[in-house]
Scaffold this active site. Sequence first.
Site, PDB file in Angstrom:
ATOM      1  N   ASP A  42       0.806  -1.212   0.000  1.00 29.03           N
ATOM      2  CA  ASP A  42       0.000   0.000   0.000  1.00 29.03           C
ATOM      3  C   ASP A  42       0.844   1.270   0.000  1.00 29.03           C
ATOM      4  O   ASP A  42       2.007   1.280   0.372  1.00 29.03           O
ATOM      5  CB  ASP A  42      -0.957   0.020   1.193  1.00 29.03           C
ATOM      6  CG  ASP A  42      -0.234  -0.131   2.534  1.00 29.03           C
ATOM      7  OD1 ASP A  42       0.772  -0.851   2.592  1.00 29.03           O
ATOM      8  OD2 ASP A  42      -0.679   0.469   3.530  1.00 29.03           O
ATOM      9  N   GLU A  87      -0.676  -2.006   5.181  1.00 25.24           N
ATOM     10  CA  GLU A  87       0.229  -1.963   6.340  1.00 25.24           C
ATOM     11  C   GLU A  87       0.150  -0.625   7.059  1.00 25.24           C
ATOM     12  O   GLU A  87       0.317  -0.551   8.274  1.00 25.24           O
ATOM     13  CB  GLU A  87       1.670  -2.229   5.883  1.00 25.24           C
ATOM     14  CG  GLU A  87       2.680  -2.333   7.008  1.00 25.24           C
ATOM     15  CD  GLU A  87       3.217  -0.995   7.511  1.00 25.24           C
ATOM     16  OE1 GLU A  87       3.530  -0.872   8.709  1.00 25.24           O
ATOM     17  OE2 GLU A  87       3.306  -0.058   6.694  1.00 25.24           O
ATOM     18  N   GLU A  88      -0.107   0.439   6.301  1.00 27.71           N
ATOM     19  CA  GLU A  88      -0.071   1.790   6.860  1.00 27.71           C
ATOM     20  C   GLU A  88      -1.328   2.091   7.683  1.00 27.71           C
ATOM     21  O   GLU A  88      -2.304   2.638   7.175  1.00 27.71           O
ATOM     22  CB  GLU A  88       0.081   2.832   5.736  1.00 27.71           C
ATOM     23  CG  GLU A  88       1.372   2.718   4.943  1.00 27.71           C
ATOM     24  CD  GLU A  88       2.587   3.212   5.719  1.00 27.71           C
ATOM     25  OE1 GLU A  88       2.429   3.653   6.873  1.00 27.71           O
ATOM     26  OE2 GLU A  88       3.688   3.159   5.157  1.00 27.71           O
ATOM     27  N   HIS A  95       7.853   8.712   4.579  1.00 28.34           N
ATOM     28  CA  HIS A  95       6.652   9.506   4.839  1.00 28.34           C
ATOM     29  C   HIS A  95       6.894  11.002   4.554  1.00 28.34           C
ATOM     30  O   HIS A  95       6.295  11.859   5.201  1.00 28.34           O
ATOM     31  CB  HIS A  95       6.133   9.294   6.269  1.00 28.34           C
ATOM     32  CG  HIS A  95       5.595   7.914   6.506  1.00 28.34           C
ATOM     33  ND1 HIS A  95       4.407   7.676   7.169  1.00 28.34           N
ATOM     34  CD2 HIS A  95       6.066   6.688   6.164  1.00 28.34           C
ATOM     35  CE1 HIS A  95       4.191   6.372   7.232  1.00 28.34           C
ATOM     36  NE2 HIS A  95       5.196   5.753   6.618  1.00 28.34           N
TER      37      HIS A  95
END
Length: 391
Positions: free
Chosen positions: A78, A136-137, A364
């Site tokens: 993702d 996962e995020e 990020h």
Amino acid sequence: MPSPEDLSPLLPTMTEWRRDLHRHPELGFQEHRTAAFVAASLRGFGIEVAEGLAGTGVVGTLRGRPGNRAISLRADMDALAMTEATGLPYASEAPGRMHACGHDGHTAMLLGAARWLAANRERFAGTVHLVFQPAEESLGGARVMAEQGLFARFPVDAIYGLHNLPGLPLGTIAVPKGAVLASSDTWEVTFRGAGTHGAKPHLGTDATLAAAAFITALQAIASREVDPLGTAVVSVGHIAAGDPAAPNVIPATVFLKGTARALAEDVRTHVETRIAEIARGIAALHRLQAEPRYIRRLSPTVNHPAQAAVMVRAAQASAGAANARDDHPPITAGEDFSEFLARIPGAYAWLGTGAPAHPEGWHHNPHFDFNDAALIHGAAFWCSLVETELA
């Protein structure tokens, strides 16, 4: 054992895959294009494919020589809800979405390893399940896959994860002993008092003052209540109170929200308990009410010793002893790979991708980009791990 040089002919193809995935990022549980690409690629390598676990999850099953053991290798797929600012030719074509954590690289590396292993099945005995995980995020894709029967359908003796790490020298494989990543929880506190005119504070009970005292007191948890050799982080990320159009009004309610991190479960429980106790104690001191809430999200990611040792041996074989580390310190970010490790023995490693190309190109960040030169290092490590575990 396979080395990066052995897989170097695959680098142009893996780079093409990675950049295609980078151009088409998808958020958690929405990875339909990515999952279809993964499934089609695996089938093209002659690998059995199962789709639809946790919605968009894909599992490829690769069988070598006859053997009784099975392992899983995991890659997350993702992207993040961010707007890319790299300006690269293959930058995200999806507004407000980008691969800012390198999951495009993780997917491409595991596909590269799958292709090499499928062509060299005689080099290992047993079964490898290639787990391409969604969400996962922050959305808990690992938990959903596990709860929907991942390990019942694809039983394994161990599971392994690998994540890129900018700043670690290119090609270095670091396998921490014990804790790798922290728990990641969310907390909320609402202070409820009695609002009043800013010129007459004695006629109300000031929730803002209580909130200010609470924010200061929170920091005593990590600095005075947790062993200095342990780790805890408690941060305030959001405060909501009053109306900017009415600065002369002391609001009746203040809402705070933040994150809490710990590397050990006992510390995590202590942080949870103390946030509530401090909130209620300060509320009582200020003659108002506190409503604390703690939301457990991700447990600490802690390597199992035997599997961590296997990863180190595989790293030494593929990357060389000088590029295999077992002393990397824990990081206080979170990872839902912990959901797998709570059910199956396993371990998690870092893949060095070198210094970021952009000074702000860390995880990020809108300037992040995966270093394609690392692809063969990660894929070679995966292949070496399979041969090490399933010799």
